[in-house]
Design an enzyme around this catalytic site. Structure first.
Site, PDB file in Angstrom:
ATOM      1  N   LYS A 106     -10.087   2.196  -1.803  1.00  0.00           N
ATOM      2  CA  LYS A 106      -9.947   2.149  -0.449  1.00  0.00           C
ATOM      3  C   LYS A 106     -10.750   2.290   0.064  1.00  0.00           C
ATOM      4  CE  LYS A 106      -7.125   1.845   3.595  1.00  0.00           C
ATOM      5  NZ  LYS A 106      -5.739   1.990   4.151  1.00  0.00           N
ATOM      6  N   GLU A 112       1.013  -1.004  -0.276  1.00  0.00           N
ATOM      7  CA  GLU A 112      -0.306   0.068   0.272  1.00  0.00           C
ATOM      8  C   GLU A 112       0.647   1.395  -0.316  1.00  0.00           C
ATOM      9  OE1 GLU A 112      -3.326   2.151   2.855  1.00  0.00           O
ATOM     10  OE2 GLU A 112      -2.732   1.017   3.685  1.00  0.00           O
ATOM     11  N   CYS A 154      -5.032  -2.670   3.231  1.00  0.00           N
ATOM     12  CA  CYS A 154      -5.055  -2.473   4.467  1.00  0.00           C
ATOM     13  C   CYS A 154      -6.405  -2.750   5.312  1.00  0.00           C
ATOM     14  CB  CYS A 154      -4.134  -1.268   5.068  1.00  0.00           C
ATOM     15  SG  CYS A 154      -3.031  -1.330   6.142  1.00  0.00           S
TER      16      CYS A 154
END
Length: 281
Positions: free
Chosen positions: A109, A34, A143
């Site tokens: 995300k 990431e 993440c």
């Protein structure tokens, strides 16, 4: 490893090295961490984090060109970690899939961390994607997103066999949250999960000071898989490549006849995951 560099060319050389290594092993996929493109901030000389991410976003076209070229040239599908992208005045944390046939997909995300909102003003995506590849269906969850089990359940219900998880954490506690959740998602959904994180330090970049990671590849916990559910992992905080074989046929058989069958044994008469205004492709 995150370290000071002086140009985009240095970044290119570092990235190409790892793609070359993956190709030498005959890999079908290579997954980068990431926001590892924040390494470019080390020569941008912008101290304010909210302005630094906007300057970083100006490299989006070069980033896309770089990974598109490498995916085709080295014949490997690349999950290009994630990168900050500016759209309509907002900054998003976006993971790209660069297929080896030259086509591109992206996953925004969905859950921004408190840190991302505070320091960088990151906006959140609202679409969950499952991507077709020449090796089956995959999903990407960046993440923090893997810490929300509904997203993995949705992806697997739509056919994903591997979930790639680029991550960036600065301490062991943060890393373990990602790791434990990735392993839990592998068990809950009878799916492979892959985590790839940044190590090293960016001494010249505000809010990207230190990194902690131990990248790995995880499997469901059953007799057909590795005894500890770990296909492969590196030592903590080592700049290296983790290589492992995953067998989708074993995964299919385990879902049908394993000692436990979490996907089949769900009590759909009692509960379900329902999407509310969240787009799914």
């Amino acid at each position: 490893m995150m370290k000071k560099i002086d140009s985009f060319d240095e970044f290119y050389t570092q990235v190409e090295y790892y793609v070359n290594v993956a190709a030498d092993f005959g890999s079908d996929f290579v997954c980068f961490p990431e926001i590892f493109t924040t390494q470019l901030m080390s020569f941008l000389e912008e101290k304010r984090p909210d302005q630094a991410v906007r300057r970083l976003a100006t490299y989006t076209e070069q980033y896309i060109d770089l990974f598109t070229e490498l995916a085709v040239r080295y014949n490997v599908n690349i999950i290009g970690g994630s990168h900050f992208v500016e759209e309509d005045g907002d900054i998003y944390n976006v993971a790209y899939l660069f297929r080896r046939d030259g086509t591109i997909e992206k996953q925004y995300k969905i859950h921004a961390t408190p840190n991302e909102r505070k320091w960088w003003g990151i906006a959140e995506g609202n679409e969950v994607h499952v991507f077709d590849t020449d090796c089956g269906k995959i999903a990407i969850q960046i993440c923090y997103d893997i810490e929300f089990p509904e997203l993995a359940r949705i992806a697997v219900d739509k056919g994903a066999n591997i979930i790639f998880i680029p991550f960036c954490t600065d301490d062991r506690q943060g890393y373990l949250r990602v790791r434990y959740c990735a392993q839990a998602r592998a068990v809950e959904n009878q799916v492979y999960t892959v985590i790839a994180g940044t190590v090293g330090n960016l001494t010249h970049v505000e809010n990207m000071d230190i990194q902690y990671a131990q990248s790995g590849i995880f499997a469901p916990s059953d007799f057909a898989f590795a005894r500890d559910g770990i296909v492969g992992e590196c030592d903590a905080n080592i700049d290296t490549v983790v290589v492992g074989d995953v067998d989708l046929e074993i995964l299919r058989r385990s879902r049908n006849s394993g000692s436990v069958r979490q996907l089949r044994d769900r009590r759909r008469d009692l509960y379900r995951v329902e999407l509310k205004g969240l787009k799914f492709n």
